[in-house]
Design a protein around this motif. Sequence first.
Motif, PDB file in Angstrom:
ATOM      1  N   GLU A   1       0.857  -1.182   0.000  1.00  0.00           N
ATOM      2  CA  GLU A   1       0.000   0.000   0.000  1.00  0.00           C
ATOM      3  C   GLU A   1       0.892   1.231   0.000  1.00  0.00           C
ATOM      4  O   GLU A   1       1.928   1.258   0.675  1.00  0.00           O
ATOM      5  CB  GLU A   1      -0.908   0.035   1.222  1.00  0.00           C
ATOM      6  CG  GLU A   1      -1.961  -1.067   1.254  1.00  0.00           C
ATOM      7  CD  GLU A   1      -2.922  -0.915   2.412  1.00  0.00           C
ATOM      8  OE1 GLU A   1      -3.926  -1.646   2.443  1.00  0.00           O
ATOM      9  OE2 GLU A   1      -2.654  -0.054   3.296  1.00  0.00           O
ATOM     10  N   ALA A   2       0.510   2.249  -0.760  1.00  0.00           N
ATOM     11  CA  ALA A   2       1.266   3.498  -0.835  1.00  0.00           C
ATOM     12  C   ALA A   2       0.309   4.667  -0.620  1.00  0.00           C
ATOM     13  O   ALA A   2      -0.769   4.710  -1.217  1.00  0.00           O
ATOM     14  CB  ALA A   2       1.968   3.617  -2.184  1.00  0.00           C
ATOM     15  N   VAL A   3       0.725   5.609   0.236  1.00  0.00           N
ATOM     16  CA  VAL A   3      -0.118   6.755   0.564  1.00  0.00           C
ATOM     17  C   VAL A   3       0.724   8.022   0.503  1.00  0.00           C
ATOM     18  O   VAL A   3       1.778   8.110   1.132  1.00  0.00           O
ATOM     19  CB  VAL A   3      -0.736   6.617   1.978  1.00  0.00           C
ATOM     20  CG1 VAL A   3      -1.696   7.762   2.243  1.00  0.00           C
ATOM     21  CG2 VAL A   3      -1.443   5.282   2.134  1.00  0.00           C
ATOM     22  N   HIS A   4       0.267   9.013  -0.264  1.00  0.00           N
ATOM     23  CA  HIS A   4       0.938  10.314  -0.344  1.00  0.00           C
ATOM     24  C   HIS A   4       0.461  11.218   0.789  1.00  0.00           C
ATOM     25  O   HIS A   4      -0.622  11.030   1.350  1.00  0.00           O
ATOM     26  CB  HIS A   4       0.640  10.979  -1.684  1.00  0.00           C
ATOM     27  CG  HIS A   4       1.193  10.255  -2.867  1.00  0.00           C
ATOM     28  ND1 HIS A   4       2.423  10.544  -3.426  1.00  0.00           N
ATOM     29  CD2 HIS A   4       0.684   9.240  -3.608  1.00  0.00           C
ATOM     30  CE1 HIS A   4       2.646   9.753  -4.460  1.00  0.00           C
ATOM     31  NE2 HIS A   4       1.604   8.953  -4.592  1.00  0.00           N
TER      32      HIS A   4
ATOM     33  N   ASP B   1      -6.696   8.775  -1.281  1.00  0.00           N
ATOM     34  CA  ASP B   1      -6.820   7.389  -1.706  1.00  0.00           C
ATOM     35  C   ASP B   1      -5.576   6.616  -1.290  1.00  0.00           C
ATOM     36  O   ASP B   1      -4.566   7.189  -0.895  1.00  0.00           O
ATOM     37  CB  ASP B   1      -7.007   7.293  -3.226  1.00  0.00           C
ATOM     38  CG  ASP B   1      -5.817   7.862  -3.991  1.00  0.00           C
ATOM     39  OD1 ASP B   1      -5.208   8.852  -3.496  1.00  0.00           O
ATOM     40  OD2 ASP B   1      -5.459   7.334  -5.056  1.00  0.00           O
ATOM     41  N   VAL B   2      -5.681   5.296  -1.381  1.00  0.00           N
ATOM     42  CA  VAL B   2      -4.563   4.403  -1.098  1.00  0.00           C
ATOM     43  C   VAL B   2      -4.252   3.629  -2.368  1.00  0.00           C
ATOM     44  O   VAL B   2      -5.144   3.038  -2.972  1.00  0.00           O
ATOM     45  CB  VAL B   2      -4.889   3.432   0.050  1.00  0.00           C
ATOM     46  CG1 VAL B   2      -3.728   2.473   0.293  1.00  0.00           C
ATOM     47  CG2 VAL B   2      -5.203   4.192   1.328  1.00  0.00           C
ATOM     48  N   ILE B   3      -2.976   3.658  -2.775  1.00  0.00           N
ATOM     49  CA  ILE B   3      -2.540   2.899  -3.947  1.00  0.00           C
ATOM     50  C   ILE B   3      -2.167   1.489  -3.486  1.00  0.00           C
ATOM     51  O   ILE B   3      -1.393   1.330  -2.543  1.00  0.00           O
ATOM     52  CB  ILE B   3      -1.333   3.579  -4.611  1.00  0.00           C
ATOM     53  CG1 ILE B   3      -1.691   5.013  -5.033  1.00  0.00           C
ATOM     54  CG2 ILE B   3      -0.849   2.782  -5.818  1.00  0.00           C
ATOM     55  CD1 ILE B   3      -0.486   5.851  -5.391  1.00  0.00           C
ATOM     56  N   THR B   4      -2.705   0.481  -4.146  1.00  0.00           N
ATOM     57  CA  THR B   4      -2.407  -0.893  -3.768  1.00  0.00           C
ATOM     58  C   THR B   4      -1.902  -1.669  -4.974  1.00  0.00           C
ATOM     59  O   THR B   4      -2.149  -1.303  -6.125  1.00  0.00           O
ATOM     60  CB  THR B   4      -3.650  -1.602  -3.195  1.00  0.00           C
ATOM     61  OG1 THR B   4      -4.675  -1.627  -4.192  1.00  0.00           O
ATOM     62  CG2 THR B   4      -4.153  -0.882  -1.959  1.00  0.00           C
ATOM     63  N   GLY B   5      -1.191  -2.730  -4.711  1.00  0.00           N
ATOM     64  CA  GLY B   5      -0.691  -3.586  -5.779  1.00  0.00           C
ATOM     65  C   GLY B   5       0.014  -4.794  -5.199  1.00  0.00           C
ATOM     66  O   GLY B   5       0.103  -4.957  -3.975  1.00  0.00           O
ATOM     67  N   THR B   6       0.511  -5.634  -6.081  1.00  0.00           N
ATOM     68  CA  THR B   6       1.242  -6.837  -5.684  1.00  0.00           C
ATOM     69  C   THR B   6       2.584  -6.859  -6.393  1.00  0.00           C
ATOM     70  O   THR B   6       2.647  -6.676  -7.617  1.00  0.00           O
ATOM     71  CB  THR B   6       0.447  -8.104  -6.031  1.00  0.00           C
ATOM     72  OG1 THR B   6      -0.816  -8.061  -5.355  1.00  0.00           O
ATOM     73  CG2 THR B   6       1.200  -9.347  -5.592  1.00  0.00           C
TER      74      THR B   6
ATOM     75  N   LEU C   1       5.733  10.331   0.465  1.00  0.00           N
ATOM     76  CA  LEU C   1       5.095   9.055   0.163  1.00  0.00           C
ATOM     77  C   LEU C   1       5.529   8.009   1.183  1.00  0.00           C
ATOM     78  O   LEU C   1       6.722   7.847   1.436  1.00  0.00           O
ATOM     79  CB  LEU C   1       5.476   8.600  -1.249  1.00  0.00           C
ATOM     80  CG  LEU C   1       4.942   7.264  -1.750  1.00  0.00           C
ATOM     81  CD1 LEU C   1       3.426   7.256  -1.803  1.00  0.00           C
ATOM     82  CD2 LEU C   1       5.537   6.947  -3.123  1.00  0.00           C
ATOM     83  N   ARG C   2       4.543   7.318   1.757  1.00  0.00           N
ATOM     84  CA  ARG C   2       4.819   6.216   2.677  1.00  0.00           C
ATOM     85  C   ARG C   2       4.327   4.927   2.036  1.00  0.00           C
ATOM     86  O   ARG C   2       3.205   4.866   1.523  1.00  0.00           O
ATOM     87  CB  ARG C   2       4.117   6.433   4.013  1.00  0.00           C
ATOM     88  CG  ARG C   2       4.429   5.376   5.069  1.00  0.00           C
ATOM     89  CD  ARG C   2       3.694   5.676   6.362  1.00  0.00           C
ATOM     90  NE  ARG C   2       4.001   4.691   7.402  1.00  0.00           N
ATOM     91  CZ  ARG C   2       3.427   4.684   8.618  1.00  0.00           C
ATOM     92  NH1 ARG C   2       2.540   5.622   8.926  1.00  0.00           N
ATOM     93  NH2 ARG C   2       3.761   3.759   9.509  1.00  0.00           N
TER      94      ARG C   2
END
Length: 259
Positions: free
Chosen positions: A101-104, A109-114, A137-138
Amino acid sequence: ESPNLVIIHAFEDIDVEIYQGETLLEQASVTKGTNHIFSITGLSSFRMTSTGLMIAYTYASGSNTNKVVDPKPILPMSKDIIGFPSSSARLTSVSNANDYEAVHSSSTDVITGTLTAGVTVTLNPRGLSKLYSCSALRITGNDFIVANSYADSDGYSSAPFIPVSMMRKRYALNVEAEWVAFASTHPAEIRIIDPVDGSETTVTLTRTGTQANAPYEARLNITGAGFRFESDDRFAAWYQPNTDVSGSAEDESLMYGAD
């Protein structure tokens, strides 16, 4: 600018290996108190392991003199990292099927991926895309991850995201700089101490995002060598030297801190 030199210093007798995927590229036995230099061709993802304690950094050594040097520390892997994307963030995992998960700092919103081991994912900045003017960015992962900023508008430079556990309370500018940028998991109040007269001003890190994990950040046009930055909360700091004397002009760099 390949090849990239990886320099390590051993604090004990160690065996070091560098992999690309599952392929062993380089290995060396390094004696306590000595250095060793690896030369790595290519710009893909690499993994380095050691049997003992060491420090490591890397820099580009190719023939294009506009793209060389940019020394950069190699930081340990972590499941929770923080930084600035610059023009983008390049994210890598050491394991397959690693959800992230990535959050600015400006995120609603929360960016998600694999992530897949050895495959680099690009995350775009929010806001201005140069000179660390973007949102902080975290990034968190189910397993270990690493990330680096990528090539701002000058210097062809890059700097690592830092594990949240490695944030510190005190930093200082060692050379003349163009800017400093701070990020934290807390709204840290940072005391800025002038090296000439000891006077203090403060800045409080902020975020405009509504997500719980959104980081806090600030960017200041502080340039003078010797400025100190202190807080009761831990934070991370980056800067861009404005000289090649004891620094690397135009190359965004991670600032070393202490408690």
